[in-house]
Design a protein around this motif. Structure first.
Motif, PDB file in Angstrom:
ATOM      1  N   ALA A 256       0.558  15.842  13.697  1.00 52.99           N
ATOM      2  CA  ALA A 256       1.719  16.734  13.782  1.00 52.99           C
ATOM      3  C   ALA A 256       1.955  17.529  12.501  1.00 52.99           C
ATOM      4  O   ALA A 256       2.920  18.261  12.403  1.00 52.99           O
ATOM      5  CB  ALA A 256       2.963  15.920  14.112  1.00 52.99           C
ATOM      6  N   SER A 257       1.079  17.360  11.516  1.00 55.40           N
ATOM      7  CA  SER A 257       1.185  18.096  10.246  1.00 55.40           C
ATOM      8  C   SER A 257       2.550  17.882   9.593  1.00 55.40           C
ATOM      9  O   SER A 257       3.252  18.825   9.235  1.00 55.40           O
ATOM     10  CB  SER A 257       0.956  19.600  10.485  1.00 55.40           C
ATOM     11  N   LEU A 258       2.935  16.610   9.445  1.00 49.29           N
ATOM     12  CA  LEU A 258       4.176  16.298   8.738  1.00 49.29           C
ATOM     13  C   LEU A 258       4.022  16.661   7.269  1.00 49.29           C
ATOM     14  O   LEU A 258       2.964  16.483   6.679  1.00 49.29           O
ATOM     15  CB  LEU A 258       4.498  14.804   8.873  1.00 49.29           C
ATOM     16  N   SER A 259       5.098  17.153   6.673  1.00 42.15           N
ATOM     17  CA  SER A 259       5.065  17.459   5.244  1.00 42.15           C
ATOM     18  C   SER A 259       5.033  16.149   4.462  1.00 42.15           C
ATOM     19  O   SER A 259       5.364  15.084   4.986  1.00 42.15           O
ATOM     20  CB  SER A 259       6.293  18.282   4.853  1.00 42.15           C
ATOM     21  N   LEU A 260       4.653  16.237   3.176  1.00 42.25           N
ATOM     22  CA  LEU A 260       4.612  15.038   2.342  1.00 42.25           C
ATOM     23  C   LEU A 260       5.989  14.414   2.229  1.00 42.25           C
ATOM     24  O   LEU A 260       6.132  13.188   2.201  1.00 42.25           O
ATOM     25  CB  LEU A 260       4.075  15.400   0.949  1.00 42.25           C
ATOM     26  N   ARG A 261       7.020  15.267   2.170  1.00 36.88           N
ATOM     27  CA  ARG A 261       8.395  14.783   2.085  1.00 36.88           C
ATOM     28  C   ARG A 261       8.778  14.003   3.343  1.00 36.88           C
ATOM     29  O   ARG A 261       9.318  12.900   3.266  1.00 36.88           O
ATOM     30  CB  ARG A 261       9.335  15.986   1.895  1.00 36.88           C
TER      31      ARG A 261
ATOM     32  N   LEU B  97       8.061   6.886  -2.507  1.00 40.55           N
ATOM     33  CA  LEU B  97       9.133   6.030  -2.017  1.00 40.55           C
ATOM     34  C   LEU B  97      10.396   6.198  -2.863  1.00 40.55           C
ATOM     35  O   LEU B  97      11.505   6.294  -2.329  1.00 40.55           O
ATOM     36  CB  LEU B  97       8.684   4.567  -2.037  1.00 40.55           C
ATOM     37  N   LEU B  98      10.230   6.272  -4.188  1.00 40.83           N
ATOM     38  CA  LEU B  98      11.378   6.444  -5.074  1.00 40.83           C
ATOM     39  C   LEU B  98      12.057   7.795  -4.870  1.00 40.83           C
ATOM     40  O   LEU B  98      13.288   7.907  -4.914  1.00 40.83           O
ATOM     41  CB  LEU B  98      10.944   6.288  -6.537  1.00 40.83           C
ATOM     42  N   LYS B  99      11.247   8.829  -4.639  1.00 41.68           N
ATOM     43  CA  LYS B  99      11.811  10.164  -4.443  1.00 41.68           C
ATOM     44  C   LYS B  99      12.696  10.239  -3.194  1.00 41.68           C
ATOM     45  O   LYS B  99      13.691  10.951  -3.171  1.00 41.68           O
ATOM     46  CB  LYS B  99      10.675  11.195  -4.324  1.00 41.68           C
ATOM     47  N   SER B 100      12.302   9.538  -2.164  1.00 40.44           N
ATOM     48  CA  SER B 100      13.022   9.629  -0.886  1.00 40.44           C
ATOM     49  C   SER B 100      13.773   8.342  -0.568  1.00 40.44           C
ATOM     50  O   SER B 100      14.078   8.069   0.596  1.00 40.44           O
ATOM     51  CB  SER B 100      12.033   9.940   0.243  1.00 40.44           C
TER      52      SER B 100
ATOM     53  N   GLU C 165       0.798  -1.227   0.000  1.00 40.32           N
ATOM     54  CA  GLU C 165       0.000   0.000   0.000  1.00 40.32           C
ATOM     55  C   GLU C 165       0.829   1.276   0.000  1.00 40.32           C
ATOM     56  O   GLU C 165       0.277   2.363  -0.135  1.00 40.32           O
ATOM     57  CB  GLU C 165      -0.935  -0.004   1.213  1.00 40.32           C
ATOM     58  N   ILE C 166       2.149   1.186   0.173  1.00 41.01           N
ATOM     59  CA  ILE C 166       2.962   2.389   0.233  1.00 41.01           C
ATOM     60  C   ILE C 166       2.959   3.102  -1.123  1.00 41.01           C
ATOM     61  O   ILE C 166       2.844   2.457  -2.182  1.00 41.01           O
ATOM     62  CB  ILE C 166       4.411   2.043   0.654  1.00 41.01           C
ATOM     63  N   ASP C 167       3.042   4.430  -1.100  1.00 47.21           N
ATOM     64  CA  ASP C 167       3.073   5.225  -2.327  1.00 47.21           C
ATOM     65  C   ASP C 167       4.423   5.019  -3.009  1.00 47.21           C
ATOM     66  O   ASP C 167       5.458   5.488  -2.526  1.00 47.21           O
ATOM     67  CB  ASP C 167       2.871   6.711  -1.977  1.00 47.21           C
TER      68      ASP C 167
ATOM     69  N   LYS D  74       7.734   6.805   6.072  1.00 46.38           N
ATOM     70  CA  LYS D  74       7.032   5.587   5.657  1.00 46.38           C
ATOM     71  C   LYS D  74       7.984   4.618   4.962  1.00 46.38           C
ATOM     72  O   LYS D  74       7.924   3.408   5.164  1.00 46.38           O
ATOM     73  CB  LYS D  74       5.858   5.933   4.737  1.00 46.38           C
ATOM     74  N   GLY D  75       8.863   5.180   4.097  1.00 44.95           N
ATOM     75  CA  GLY D  75       9.860   4.336   3.441  1.00 44.95           C
ATOM     76  C   GLY D  75      10.791   3.689   4.454  1.00 44.95           C
ATOM     77  O   GLY D  75      11.126   2.503   4.353  1.00 44.95           O
ATOM     78  N   GLU D  76      11.209   4.475   5.439  1.00 48.41           N
ATOM     79  CA  GLU D  76      12.066   3.941   6.495  1.00 48.41           C
ATOM     80  C   GLU D  76      11.361   2.816   7.240  1.00 48.41           C
ATOM     81  O   GLU D  76      11.944   1.757   7.489  1.00 48.41           O
ATOM     82  CB  GLU D  76      12.431   5.054   7.475  1.00 48.41           C
TER      83      GLU D  76
END
Length: 383
Positions: free
Chosen positions: A137-142, A77-80, A71-73, A148-150
């Motif tokens: 906590a209003s985390l940014s998308l980045r 995931l590739l960007k980060s 289900e992960i985006d 999530k990748g971690e």
């Protein structure tokens, strides 16, 4: 019969906890479930819970990790990916070593291998917890993408490291060169095996669909069967079942293909079934933790051979080491990362230090860490 009664009781408590959580929205559902698990053990006649470690890994870890990977985006995931892998592998290993060395130094009776196992179990973060924190906590998308990748990759690195450390603690033997070779073989072999099975599963499911043989029932049963089969067969081949499950979850795509009302209806039902299964398994883990907590804590706290002052100091020290290691690693990672537009490294401004702090406390521990703790043996064969 007692096992069946225990399963029914746990399912009932999971359902009840979902209702209780609605009335106390400021308290997270896992904390409610832990408290309820501790309370129900005081009920007279309530069945005792004991799980085989291998069964626990298959029953809880395999399907949860598969769903998390699936289900992960993938684009985020590739960007980060580099930042996520740095945290998932580099930080996980550094935390394992730091916690292991500190605990063994402060409490020499705890063997280094056992202390390393503790450090490995404290490494993985939880994607569900990260998602919940992201809303509050209003985390940014980045930041959310990195965390999530971690959480996906460090589950695998933490579990494999934990398994090697536990094996060393039980056998009393630990050869670094051999362990490193087995670690690499387990990692690579598990990932390759998972990828191959994912490609075969894609071909099989899409072929069955194109021939008109697919039904909602058979499709969902095959989906549910996949992660369990993957984990068990990978372990039989002596490669990482965890990596196999993660790799397969990332590359399985049969539910993203096909058009038509039947396909859409099957996908909706499948999503609902996985949602129920995920909530049930996560809830069962936290309730089981609550059931074990009173006994686990009293075993050390009431032991006259264990200093409660030292125990409290070690707990605080381990917490401090884990948080400090994470903060320093994230800050260093932000300092070394190059700007996407200019290609230059940026200085640490107050805003970037704040971002490091957010990502430090955003990496919450969850189901995987608790599941690993369940599998630590209380004693070894020689006592």
């Amino acid at each position: 019969m007692e096992v069946f009664q225990l399963i029914l009781c746990i399912i009932g408590v999971v359902v009840f906890s979902s209702f209780v959580s609605r009335f106390i929205p400021k308290v997270s559902t896992p904390l409610v479930q832990i408290a309820m698990g501790a309370i129900i053990t005081q009920v007279p006649g309530f069945p005792n819970a004991s799980l085989n470690p291998e069964l626990f890994m298959v029953l809880f870890i395999a399907p949860l990790l598969y769903l998390e990977a699936h289900e992960i985006d993938k684009s985020e995931l590739l960007k980060s990916l580099k930042l996520s892998l740095s945290l998932a592998i580099g930080l996980a290993i550094a935390t394992m070593v730091a916690v292991g060395v500190v605990v063994h130094a402060v409490w020499p009776s705890v063997t280094l291998a056992a202390a390393l196992a503790l450090g490995a179990a404290l490494g993985p973060t939880d994607a569900v917890a990260v998602s919940s924190l992201g809303k509050e906590a209003s985390l940014s998308l980045r930041q959310l993408g990195v965390l999530k990748g971690e959480s996906l990759f460090n589950d695998a690195s933490g579990i494999v490291g934990f398994q090697f450390a536990i094996a060393a603690a039980i056998t009393g033997e630990f050869a670094i060169g051999r362990a490193a070779g087995e670690f690499a073989l387990s990692f690579i072999g598990g990932a390759v095996y998972g990828l191959v099975i994912a490609l075969l599963a894609n071909w099989l499911f899409e072929t069955v669909r194109s021939l008109g043989w697919e039904t909602t029932t058979t499709r969902i049963l095959m989906e549910l069967f996949l992660p369990f089969m993957l984990y068990l067969t990978a372990e039989e081949l002596h490669v990482s079942g965890i990596l196999a499950v993660v790799a397969s979850g990332l590359f399985v795509r049969f539910d993203r293909t096909g058009i038509g009302p039947n396909v859409a209806r099957t996908n909706i039902v499948s999503s609902s079934v996985w949602g129920v299964l995920s909530f049930s398994l996560n809830g069962a883990v936290f309730i089981l933790l609550g059931m074990q907590l009173p006994k686990a804590m009293s075993a050390s706290w009431d032991d006259p051979g264990v200093s409660n002052v030292r125990l409290s100091i070690v707990i605080l020290l381990v917490s401090l080491v884990v948080v400090t290691m994470r903060f320093l690693w994230v800050a260093g990672m932000l300092r070394l990362a190059r700007d996407v537009n200019t290609g230059k490294r940026r200085k640490m401004t107050p805003a970037r230090w704040r971002s490091a702090a957010v990502m430090t406390f955003g990496g919450a521990k969850g189901t995987i860490t608790l599941s690993l703790m369940f599998t630590i043996p209380f004693t070894v064969t020689w006592g």
